[in-house]
Structure formats: C-alpha cells, structure tokens
Design a protein around this motif. Structure first.
Motif, PDB file in Angstrom:
ATOM      1  N   LEU A   3       6.702  -3.527  -3.156  1.00  0.00           N
ATOM      2  CA  LEU A   3       5.610  -2.790  -2.549  1.00  0.00           C
ATOM      3  C   LEU A   3       5.680  -1.340  -2.998  1.00  0.00           C
ATOM      4  CD1 LEU A   3       3.315  -3.016  -0.681  1.00  0.00           C
ATOM      5  CD2 LEU A   3       4.807  -2.330   1.170  1.00  0.00           C
ATOM      6  N   LYS A 103       4.430   0.520   5.945  1.00  0.00           N
ATOM      7  CA  LYS A 103       4.711  -0.830   5.437  1.00  0.00           C
ATOM      8  C   LYS A 103       5.860  -0.817   4.444  1.00  0.00           C
ATOM      9  CE  LYS A 103       0.677  -3.732   5.653  1.00  0.00           C
ATOM     10  NZ  LYS A 103      -0.043  -2.770   6.492  1.00  0.00           N
ATOM     11  N   THR A 104       5.825   0.164   3.554  1.00  0.00           N
ATOM     12  CA  THR A 104       6.886   0.245   2.549  1.00  0.00           C
ATOM     13  C   THR A 104       8.233   0.472   3.211  1.00  0.00           C
ATOM     14  OG1 THR A 104       5.255   1.260   1.126  1.00  0.00           O
ATOM     15  CG2 THR A 104       7.521   1.323   0.390  1.00  0.00           C
ATOM     16  N   THR A 106       9.112  -0.367   6.210  1.00  0.00           N
ATOM     17  CA  THR A 106       9.554  -1.563   6.919  1.00  0.00           C
ATOM     18  C   THR A 106      10.071  -2.603   5.938  1.00  0.00           C
ATOM     19  OG1 THR A 106       7.725  -1.126   8.401  1.00  0.00           O
ATOM     20  CG2 THR A 106       8.893  -3.186   8.714  1.00  0.00           C
ATOM     21  N   GLN A 107       9.315  -2.786   4.847  1.00  0.00           N
ATOM     22  CA  GLN A 107       9.696  -3.844   3.923  1.00  0.00           C
ATOM     23  C   GLN A 107      11.026  -3.553   3.236  1.00  0.00           C
ATOM     24  OE1 GLN A 107       7.163  -4.711   0.617  1.00  0.00           O
ATOM     25  NE2 GLN A 107       7.510  -6.895   0.785  1.00  0.00           N
ATOM     26  N   THR A 108      11.315  -2.271   3.066  1.00  0.00           N
ATOM     27  CA  THR A 108      12.558  -1.930   2.389  1.00  0.00           C
ATOM     28  C   THR A 108      13.651  -1.559   3.382  1.00  0.00           C
ATOM     29  OG1 THR A 108      11.734   0.325   2.158  1.00  0.00           O
ATOM     30  CG2 THR A 108      11.432  -1.130   0.293  1.00  0.00           C
TER      31      THR A 108
ATOM     32  N   THR B  65       7.563 -11.623  -4.241  1.00  0.00           N
ATOM     33  CA  THR B  65       6.810 -11.186  -3.070  1.00  0.00           C
ATOM     34  C   THR B  65       5.573 -12.051  -2.863  1.00  0.00           C
ATOM     35  OG1 THR B  65       7.513  -8.951  -3.576  1.00  0.00           O
ATOM     36  CG2 THR B  65       5.782  -9.180  -1.939  1.00  0.00           C
ATOM     37  N   ILE B  70       4.768 -12.431   4.482  1.00  0.00           N
ATOM     38  CA  ILE B  70       5.108 -11.083   4.924  1.00  0.00           C
ATOM     39  C   ILE B  70       4.205 -10.675   6.076  1.00  0.00           C
ATOM     40  CG2 ILE B  70       5.166  -8.660   4.237  1.00  0.00           C
ATOM     41  CD1 ILE B  70       5.988  -9.697   1.464  1.00  0.00           C
ATOM     42  N   GLY B  74       5.153  -5.498   7.486  1.00  0.00           N
ATOM     43  CA  GLY B  74       5.883  -5.363   6.239  1.00  0.00           C
ATOM     44  C   GLY B  74       7.162  -6.179   6.256  1.00  0.00           C
ATOM     45  N   LEU B  75       7.456  -6.818   7.383  1.00  0.00           N
ATOM     46  CA  LEU B  75       8.684  -7.593   7.523  1.00  0.00           C
ATOM     47  C   LEU B  75       8.541  -8.937   6.811  1.00  0.00           C
ATOM     48  CD1 LEU B  75      11.321  -7.205   9.324  1.00  0.00           C
ATOM     49  CD2 LEU B  75      10.275  -8.920  10.796  1.00  0.00           C
ATOM     50  N   THR B  76       9.568  -9.316   6.044  1.00  0.00           N
ATOM     51  CA  THR B  76       9.526 -10.606   5.355  1.00  0.00           C
ATOM     52  C   THR B  76       9.966 -11.707   6.310  1.00  0.00           C
ATOM     53  OG1 THR B  76      10.078  -9.463   3.329  1.00  0.00           O
ATOM     54  CG2 THR B  76      10.304 -11.839   3.322  1.00  0.00           C
TER      55      THR B  76
END
Lengths: 436, 323
Positions: A3, A103-104, A106-108, B65, B70, B74-76
């Motif tokens: 992302l 979002k970035t 959270t995803q990382t 991805t 997701i 943003g959580l996988t």
C-alpha cells in the motif's frame, strides 16, 4: 507495504513529466517490467516507531485549518512540562490525505497511539482500539454529552472519544433576499423553490448545492432527513434506496435542471459554494457552524446574512445534521502505551484545553464542561447548540459506513445531472449491503 | 524494505569482494579460477540486489495483496483467493474506465509524439536564441505536474477562469462554460494538459535522436535529388526509429500511470466518468475502502501495460524485419 509503495507511486510527487531515461528498455519483458516500476518512483524510508518504555506516544491529528498545528504544539508543550518524562510526537495530516495515511499505518502495523479522525467503528470491529473507559478517567467519560457518547458506540460499547461537533443550519444572504423581494427565509421546499425563482430573476445564484465529492453525503443527508428519509430504516438496516430518498433527489434534480442552483452541482465541492456565499454571490445555502470562522470572516466580515432552520418538505419539523469527529486510542503491544495515552487524553479534555480548541477552530462542544466555558459569544452559536439537541447523525457506529460514504461521495451527484436517482441509490444500496 | 536496507545489502555485497582481492597474486590456480568465475556476480550483485528489492519485491507484494482479504481499516484478515478479482470484474463501472484508459493512452501518446516531432525539428534548426527556446521548453517539465494541473483547473473554472474570460471577450462564448463538469469536455482538456506535460521529455528524446543522424546521409539524399518531404520521410524518420521507440514506450507507461492531472482537475468525476484505471484504483482503496480489490486493479493495470508494451515491441520488430 504494498500500500505504501502503491500510494507512493500514485502520489502527487511522482509525475509523468519526469522520466528516468533507461537505455536497456528495448528487448525483454524483464526490461519492461523494470522500467514499469522504476518510472513509478521508489518508496521512502519508514518513520520511527514507538519507544520501549511506553512514555513516548505518537499522535496523528487531522488538520482543520492553519491554527490546528500551533494549537497542538502548544498543548503538547504544556503537557510535557506538566508530566516530566512523557513525550508526544505530533503529526498533523490534511483531511485529504488522512484516509490513505491511516490505512497505510494500519496495514504496516505502524498505528499511532492516538488518532484524531472522523470514524471509529471499523477500528473497533477489527479490535484495534481501546474502549473509551480504558483510556480516559471516569470524570472525562461522564463529561461527554450523551448525544455524542451514544454516537461513539460500537455494539453497545463506547470506543470513540467525541472530539468536536458541528451542526448545519440554513444560511441566507439578506441583501440578495431584499433585492429579490423576499422577506422571510424559506421554511418548506416549495418556499425554497419559490425564493430561488425570485433570486434568479433578480440576477443572483439562488441556491448553493454542493454535490461534488468533498462532502456530498452531508448535503444529500440534510435534504433527505428533512423529507423523512435517511441512510437506514427504523431497525437499523441500510435503506439508502428508500422512497423518500428518491423523492429528495428528484426534487434536487428539478432545482438543478431549472437553473436554480449554481452550475453543475455534481462537480461543485462544499468549500467552493461556501466561499461563494461568503463573497455574497449565492442567495442561500445549507451552512455549517464553522462558516463564520472559516469562510465569512476571512472574506467579508460585514456580509449581511441570516441563519434559519434547515427547510423541510412540509415546512413543519426541521431536522439538523450533526457531525462529530473522534479521538481513538490504538492498542499497542501489551498495553504499554495506555498510561501515557490516558494522561494525554485526560489532559486534553480539561476544560480550558478542550474549550480552547473549540474556540480556535469554531466548532461546538462535545463535553458539558467545555460547553459551559464557551457560553460567551453565544448569539451566533446558540441556534446551533439548540439544534444539536435533536440532531441526526450519520451512522458512524456501523463499520460499513466508511464504504457507504465513499460510494455516496462518488455517485450521488450524478443523480441530479446525468443519471436516474433511483439507479444511483440502488447502486449505493448494493455497496452498503456488501461486507466491510 | 527501506533504502537503508538496500544500502546495507550493497555494502555487504561489496565486503564480499575482500576475500577475492589476494586472488590475483595467488599461486593456487584451481580455487582462483573458481573465484574468478564468480567475479561477475560481484559486479552484478549490487544491481541485482537493487532490482530484487526495488522492482521484484513490490510486484510480488502487489500480487500477494490482491489475494488477501483486507479490512476497511487496513488490517489483513487472511487469504481471499480470487474474491478480489471477482469483485473487481463485477464492478459496473469497470468497462467504461478501461475503455477511457485506452482512449487516454492512445490519444495522449499519439498527439504528444506527433507534436514533439515538429518541436524537435524546430529545436534542431539553427536560429538565434535557440538555446533560450530549448530552455523554455524544459519549464513545463520542471514544474510539478500537480501545479500545472491545478493551474489549468483554475484557468478552466467557470466563475474565475481565464479561459472563459478570453473566449467571452473575443465573442466566441456569450456565457461561461463549466469545462470541467462535462465528462467529454473535461476529459479532452485533461488530455490536452497531459500532452502539455509530456511534450518536453518527448521532444528532447527525439531531439537527441536527430543529433545522432550524420550529416553525410542528408548530403547523399540531397545529391540524389530528394526534396525536403522525401528526405524527412526517407531519411529522418527511419533513422529516428530508436528514439521514437524509447519515447513511445516510456510515454505509454507514464501516461497510463498518470494520476495527478486527473486527480487534481476532476478527481475522476462526476461519478466515474473521467476515471482511468489508475485513478479508479485509488478510489477503490480509499473511497470504497477496499485495498484488496484495489490491489487486484493494480495487478490488472500492470498486466495490461505489460501487454501493451510487448505488443508494441512485437509490431515494431516485425515491421523492422519486413521493412
């Protein structure tokens, strides 16, 4: 990570005007793939994370205007002086970028400890944030006005910490109304249409209708709720395509087609019409409490305008759209950050600090104490505060709201220009019924 | 993967060289030869590591991805299989977006290269002040594309825009037009802006190509009695082929991935009526809150552009062989 790099690729700094010229292009697919990615810019380094002792926290704040950053810097300075050893790393992010940034993060796995945002429930659903009672003292928890605390719950538990609120009322330009021979602000939709015709004849833009992507969901919601419509039905199920909503769009389409709005509502953002109203170019508009501080005073302090309830279909009951933003506290490894977060939040919610933010930014209070502190300057704010008591909110407690809101922002404007209201709404309804 | 990691690995790779250093004076032939066989790896190593880290790895991550579920935060949440792709291909707006992307790429690249051919010819001619004109052409390149796009948005604004002002003063329009509200008009304007920002690079690539054509060839053409048109078509264009190839491919890639022009001018709206796959991809992630589906779009985008470029190369090579 993808992302991040994806975002970086598409981010504005990377332009099609700047081409690294590669000599080894001609030939294999590998060469092409290489060029594809190379021309897309690289990813920058990542920022440092939290510290080990849990006394340093990261706070990501949304930027309301240019006064936001200095406010937080001062507050943090005071906080650190009062709590030796504790530190707050501040990052102020523009509303335009905050979604992608959050979002970035959270995803990382780089969530801040405290975030100032306009949503909370999908964080709660994904078990990413603390419950409200775990991060503020009972005194602060009690201080929240119930109407806002109720809107901060996910499945019956309060997760969001109400931060600021805003209410919407009808603004009209008295000079333009005088010129057009209108004595009273319109109360029903028929009167809106009538007044708009008169303003148009007098040569001004009658009604500002911002259905562009910026805040289309709010504008639509204001009209819909004053026609008995809304996002959900009584049982809380999504009902975006209900009859009352279709009628609302039919009415707005009629106004648009008759030339009673600014040109092209579907491509006009809220800040554009707010600015034009402040410049005295638009007769009437669904305004917000921060209009005066954010728009009118900066352009023309002498603008002769009035504030009235939002017009409704039948002209009898008038609903107000309430909007609130939140603070949320993210869970970090083994609750190490909780004490520091708790201290910082309690510090912010002290009467003098919270009320200073509100007066700095021109918003309404979400706590009893700060509301009392703000009673000065009440002539302008009073109608908004009064209207808030019966205000309707967007269903922010539903984790799917973020998705629905995105769909509304993109689509709803087309219903007054090129598309059929019914089809637009049923498309949004489909999005709403999908799983988050 | 951060830049530091990459440098760390490069440094690591360079350290590997030290054991190989005494090898030159070594008396033992066999291990030395074996080491020598590895030598290219030392020189290629840093570049390979860089390519793996900066090119291959993001592509792998992108594909990964696109196969994940997701959450909107943003959580996988786990493996999603092809669900993101199914969802993407079921989007009612997708066909329009893809079609528009094709028009966008073909239109912008064709016009850019055509105009650049003329511009390059002009810049190649000798005239007083040529250096100045060459510098002036760099300006749109040096300015941020976002700035250019925002400037154009203001110029096209229906209340304050200078475009309406001028057209009304000249008498072409009698009332202002909201250029960016109509899908067709705004798309045409944005293509014009995209051409504008692509011109400098393309013109300079072609200009450098013109510089490599030896004067003798022109002389020979003149002696053979070729006129200017014949010379251009028979000598200049064929010899420009390598430059044109580079200009076309890089333009296709960049125009395909072009984001700031559209985003700043219309945000792809109204609705999705001026979106290309690149802006649509952004909307999927940040308006629809679906990062997985957005990644699927990115993979499709990547595949599409790879395909376009390969087909283009094939066609060019085919023509080279037959022509």
């Amino acid at each position: 990570m993808i992302l991040a790099s994806f975002k970086q690729n598409k981010s504005l700094g990377c332009s099609e005007g700047r081409y690294p010229v590669k000599r080894h292009l001609v030939g294999s697919a590998a060469g092409v793939a290489l060029a594809l990615v190379l021309t897309g810019c690289g990813k920058g380094g990542s920022s440092g994370g939290a510290d080990a002792d849990g006394k340093t926290i990261r706070f990501v704040a949304a930027k309301y205007d240019d006064d936001t950053q200095p406010y937080w810097e001062n507050l943090i300075k005071d906080f650190e002086a009062e709590n030796p050893g504790y530190q707050v790393e501040l990052e102020v992010v523009d509303w335009e970028q905050i979604d992608s940034k959050v979002k970035t993060y959270t995803q990382t796995g780089q969530q801040p400890d405290v975030l100032n945002y306009n949503k909370f429930s999908d964080f709660a659903r994904d078990d990413l944030i603390h419950r409200a009672k775990d991060v503020v003292s009972p005194k602060v928890l009690d201080d929240f006005l119930p109407i806002f605390a109720d809107q901060a719950q996910y499945e019956g538990v309060q997760y969001g910490l109400p931060f600021i609120s805003s209410a919407r009322l009808f603004f009209y330009n008295k000079d333009i109304f005088d010129k057009a021979g209108i004595s009273e602000p319109p109360s029903s939709w028929a009167e809106v249409e009538d007044a708009a015709e008169k303003v148009k004849k007098a040569g001004d833009i009658p009604l500002g209708l911002p259905l562009g992507a910026e805040e289309a969901q709010a504008e639509f919601s204001i009209w819909a709720m004053n026609n008995g419509g809304g996002w959900t039905d009584k049982s809380g199920q999504w009902a975006v395509d209900q009859r009352a909503n279709v009628e609302t769009l039919d009415f707005l389409q009629k106004l648009t087609k008759a030339g009673l709005t600014q040109p092209n509502p579907e491509a006009t953002n809220r800040k554009d019409v707010f600015n034009q109203f402040a410049q005295g170019k638009i007769g009437m508009i669904n305004g917000a409490v921060f209009m005066r501080k954010g728009f009118i005073d900066t352009v023309d302090k002498k603008l002769n305008y009035g504030v009235a309830p939002l017009p409704s279909k039948d002209g009898t009951t008038h609903n107000t759209l309430g909007v609130q933003d939140y603070l949320v506290a993210f869970k970090k490894d083994e609750d190490k950050n909780r004490e520091a977060v708790n201290k910082f939040l309690d510090f912010f919610y002290q009467k003098k600090n919270a009320s200073k933010f509100l007066s700095t930014e021109g918003f309404l209070s979400v706590t009893k104490s700060a509301g009392d502190a703000l009673s000065a300057d009440s002539a302008y704010y009073k109608p908004f505060v009064d209207a808030l008591s019966g205000a309707r909110f967007a269903p922010t407690g539903n984790p799917n709201w973020a998705t629905v809101e995105g769909a509304v922002k993109q689509r709803i404007g087309t219903a007054v220009s090129s598309a059929e209201p019914e089809e637009v709404l049923s498309e949004i309804q489909k999005t709403a019924e999908k799983d988050g | 993967m951060s830049v530091q990691d990459v440098t760390a690995r490069i440094v690591g790779a360079e350290e590997d060289r030290t054991p190989a250093a005494p090898e030159r004076g070594s008396r033992r032939p066999r291990p030395a030869r074996r080491l020598r066989a590895l030598e290219p790896l030392l020189w290629l190593g840093p570049a390979l590591v860089l390519i793996l880290a900066v090119v291959v790895w993001p592509v792998v991550e992108m594909v990964r991805t696109s196969l994940m579920d997701i959450s909107s935060t943003g959580l996988t949440r786990g493996f999603a299989g092809g669900a993101n792709y199914t969802e993407l291909f079921a989007e009612p707006d997708l066909p329009g977006v893809v079609l528009r992307t094709l028009i966008w790429v073909v239109g912008v690249v064709t016009v850019t290269i055509t105009v650049s051919l003329g511009l390059a010819q002009l810049l190649n001619a000798r005239f007083p002040g040529r250096r100045l004109v060459r510098w002036a052409l760099i300006v749109p390149w040096a300015a941020s594309v976002l700035m250019t796009a925002l400037t154009w948005r203001w110029m096209l604004n229906n209340f304050y825009g200078v475009v309406n002002r001028v057209l009304m003063d000249v008498g072409i329009l009698d009332k202002p037009v909201n250029w960016l509200a109509d899908p067709v008009q705004s798309f045409a304007w944005m293509m014009a802006v995209a051409v504008f920002v692509s011109l400098p690079f393309t013109a300079f690539v072609i200009l450098s190509g013109l510089g490599t054509i030896p004067a003798e060839v022109y002389e020979a053409a003149r002696l053979d009695g070729a006129g200017p048109v014949r010379t251009y078509l028979g000598v200049t264009l064929p010899l420009l082929r390598p430059s044109l190839l580079v200009a076309a491919i890089i333009n296709v890639i960049n125009v395909f991935n072009s984001f700031p022009v559209i985003w700043a001018m219309t945000r792809g709206g109204p609705g999705f009526s001026t979106d290309t796959t690149t802006t649509y991809m952004y909307k999927l992630a940040f308006d629809n809150q679906d990062v997985g589906e957005s990644a699927a779009m990115a993979v499709v985008n990547f595949a599409l552009i790879l395909l376009v470029v390969l087909v283009y190369l094939r066609v060019v090579r085919h023509r080279e062989e037959t022509g």
